[in-house]
Write an enzyme that holds these catalytic residues in place. Sequence first.
Site, short mmCIF file in Angstrom:
data_model
loop_
_atom_site.label_atom_id
_atom_site.label_comp_id
_atom_site.label_asym_id
_atom_site.label_seq_id
_atom_site.Cartn_x
_atom_site.Cartn_y
_atom_site.Cartn_z
NE ARG A 13 -31.07 -58.67 51.28
CZ ARG A 13 -30.59 -57.60 51.89
NH1 ARG A 13 -31.13 -57.14 53.00
NH2 ARG A 13 -29.56 -56.93 51.37
CD GLU A 143 -25.81 -55.26 59.01
OE1 GLU A 143 -25.36 -56.26 59.59
OE2 GLU A 143 -26.94 -54.79 59.24
C1 LIG Z 1 -28.29 -55.10 55.85
C2 LIG Z 1 -29.56 -55.80 56.06
O1 LIG Z 1 -30.56 -55.41 55.56
S1 LIG Z 1 -29.51 -57.15 56.97
C3 LIG Z 1 -30.98 -58.01 56.72
C4 LIG Z 1 -30.75 -59.35 57.17
N1 LIG Z 1 -31.94 -60.10 57.05
C5 LIG Z 1 -32.79 -60.25 58.05
O2 LIG Z 1 -32.66 -59.73 59.17
C6 LIG Z 1 -33.94 -61.12 57.71
C7 LIG Z 1 -35.03 -61.11 58.70
N2 LIG Z 1 -34.53 -61.58 60.00
C8 LIG Z 1 -35.01 -62.67 60.61
O3 LIG Z 1 -35.88 -63.37 60.10
C9 LIG Z 1 -34.47 -62.98 61.96
O4 LIG Z 1 -33.93 -61.78 62.50
C10 LIG Z 1 -33.37 -64.09 61.93
C11 LIG Z 1 -34.02 -65.40 61.48
C12 LIG Z 1 -32.23 -63.74 60.96
C13 LIG Z 1 -32.77 -64.24 63.32
O5 LIG Z 1 -33.83 -64.32 64.26
P1 LIG Z 1 -33.56 -64.52 65.84
O6 LIG Z 1 -32.71 -65.71 66.02
O7 LIG Z 1 -34.90 -64.49 66.47
O8 LIG Z 1 -32.67 -63.26 66.29
P2 LIG Z 1 -33.03 -61.71 66.38
O9 LIG Z 1 -33.69 -61.28 65.13
O10 LIG Z 1 -33.74 -61.39 67.66
O11 LIG Z 1 -31.60 -61.07 66.52
C14 LIG Z 1 -30.65 -61.16 65.51
C15 LIG Z 1 -29.52 -62.04 65.94
O12 LIG Z 1 -28.65 -62.16 64.81
C16 LIG Z 1 -27.34 -61.73 65.21
N3 LIG Z 1 -26.70 -61.20 64.03
C17 LIG Z 1 -26.65 -59.95 63.59
N4 LIG Z 1 -25.92 -59.90 62.46
C18 LIG Z 1 -25.51 -61.16 62.20
C19 LIG Z 1 -24.71 -61.73 61.21
N5 LIG Z 1 -24.22 -61.00 60.22
N6 LIG Z 1 -24.48 -63.06 61.24
C20 LIG Z 1 -25.00 -63.82 62.25
N7 LIG Z 1 -25.77 -63.32 63.23
C21 LIG Z 1 -26.00 -62.00 63.19
C22 LIG Z 1 -27.58 -60.74 66.31
O13 LIG Z 1 -26.41 -60.55 67.08
C23 LIG Z 1 -28.70 -61.46 67.08
O14 LIG Z 1 -28.12 -62.52 67.79
P3 LIG Z 1 -28.48 -62.83 69.35
O15 LIG Z 1 -29.93 -63.21 69.35
O16 LIG Z 1 -27.59 -63.96 69.67
O17 LIG Z 1 -28.19 -61.59 70.11
#
Ligand SMILES: CC(=O)SCCNC(=O)CCNC(=O)[C@H](O)C(C)(C)COP(=O)(O)OP(=O)(O)OC[C@H]1O[C@@H](n2cnc3c(N)ncnc32)[C@H](O)[C@@H]1OP(=O)(O)O
Length: 503
Positions: A13, A143
């Site tokens: 991850r 986080e």
């Molecule tokens: C600590 C870490 O390493 S966190 C790692 C978490 N994992 C990832 O990010 C995996 C890869 N990410 C992805 O594939 C994508 O970002 C997804 C599928 C999660 C979301 O994609 P999208 O819907 O296109 O959103 P995008 O990436 O542009 O933005 C993130 C969204 O998540 C929201 N978000 C941030 N943290 C969280 C959370 N903990 N729970 C829910 N939503 C969250 C943001 O506010 C943003 O929302 P918005 O679009 O309404 O403003």
Amino acid sequence: MKRMLEIMDTTLRDGEQTSGVSFSASEKLTLAKLLLEELKVDRIEVASARVSEGELQAVQQITKWAKPNNYLDKVEVLTFVDDGVSLEWMEKAGAISQNLLTKGSLNHLTYQLKKTPVQHFKEIGEIFKAASKRGFINNIYLEDWSNGMRNSKEYVFQFLDFLSTQPIKRLLLPDTLGVLTYNETYDYISEIVQKYPDLHIDFHGHNDYDLGVANIMEAVKAGCHGLHLTINGMGERAGNAPMASAIAVINDFLPGVQINLNEKALYKVSKLVSAFTGISIPSNKPIVGDNVFTQTAGIHADGDSKKNLYFSDLMPERFGRKRKYALGKMSGKANIQKNLQELGLTLNNDDLKKVTARIIELGDKKERVTKDDLPYIISDVLDTDYQQKVFVKSYVLTHSKGLRPSTTLSLEIDGKTFEENASGDGQYDAFMNALRKIYKSQNMVLPRLTDYAVRIPPGSASDALCETVITWDIDGKEFTSRGLDSDQTVSAIKATEKMLNLI
Ligand SMILES: CC(=O)SCCNC(=O)CCNC(=O)[C@H](O)C(C)(C)COP(=O)(O)OP(=O)(O)OC[C@H]1O[C@@H](n2cnc3c(N)ncnc32)[C@H](O)[C@@H]1OP(=O)(O)O
């Protein structure tokens, strides 16, 4: 009695958040098996929910394997605060253990989610209720927790008070940006362990200041119950605390703590992750780097010969590795002796001095000398008749557009000449296929090629020369051979001829 410490591997991850890295479903499954069954980590985090169809399939394959093997509760998925969308995803993936990503600093909550603490806690409570109804295990990430402790401590403790009323199994505290010092790590974790003695606490460290291992050490000393680590320290930006170093540090410096990992599997897993990601392991990376068990200085080799004076508890054999002695301008007689012993060769003192002088001379010219070059150097320096038994006598290599490359090879083995034709995916592959045919016809076995590296030799004044270093494996024993030529394929063939005379 020793305190048990859980090790969670998040290579699949957080490790996959290394820029440019993407594991296929079958690579994830292979690594999941290796991590749980051979390395024996306690848990693995294998994906973030919702990422892609490919990730869904990867997690499905892992859970399908994990369920009948009783590993399902050890396979975790990072989920989001998203009204249960992630929970649906987990259900489809067959996973039962979620690591819910929430906001551990007021800054992230206010400016990223644009929510208040009350709204955030309410949504989290609803997710836990729904997850518990499905029989899921709930772990929770806060986080940006480390910055939260610095900038919005009141919020963090308000959050923890709320969590102590929730059905959570583990509290996951990340130093998301790798900004903590080891003193802060100790203080923050101690404070939380003391205030919430019933919570299981995992620490998740990043390596932005190269303090990943120092910080996990302090977190353990402060009383945390689990650590998140990645193979080769892979992960977002500068990566996470690296598994191999962390394990050695825990085993050697934290005697009150017990982990169940198999140190001997670390190198194998590390190599496999490197092969799957295409990210090579730095040669000086502790435990798993190519050079970390190699003594270069002559004084060190001498001390080892006398009373193992340059050994520490970090013995290569613990990790299924071997000590080596480098050859170059820093070599003394002792380095050469150690390498000769391995090759089963002996030299008298005068000859040893002459060979040492030649190796120093080569080292001064930035030439790379390996153990396997020694027989050639000896024969050259001492003008002895080195008994080369295999000669690549002649060959034709063809390469033309639209046709498969092919080779005609003539090879002499112990005075007898053999000839074969073969085609291949490239000229060298065609050469190897012809060679294989000859060896097979004589019931002889060739080693397996495990690595092939081409470069301009260091220090070369022009780009006219090309060096090929090939790593071979014969019955689990690895060795390298090297060829130098102005033509890339010819340099590989020269390296291969050397190999044929070493086996
Ligand atoms: C600590 C870490 O390493 S966190 C790692 C978490 N994992 C990832 O990010 C995996 C890869 N990410 C992805 O594939 C994508 O970002 C997804 C599928 C999660 C979301 O994609 P999208 O819907 O296109 O959103 P995008 O990436 O542009 O933005 C993130 C969204 O998540 C929201 N978000 C941030 N943290 C969280 C959370 N903990 N729970 C829910 N939503 C969250 C943001 O506010 C943003 O929302 P918005 O679009 O309404 O403003």
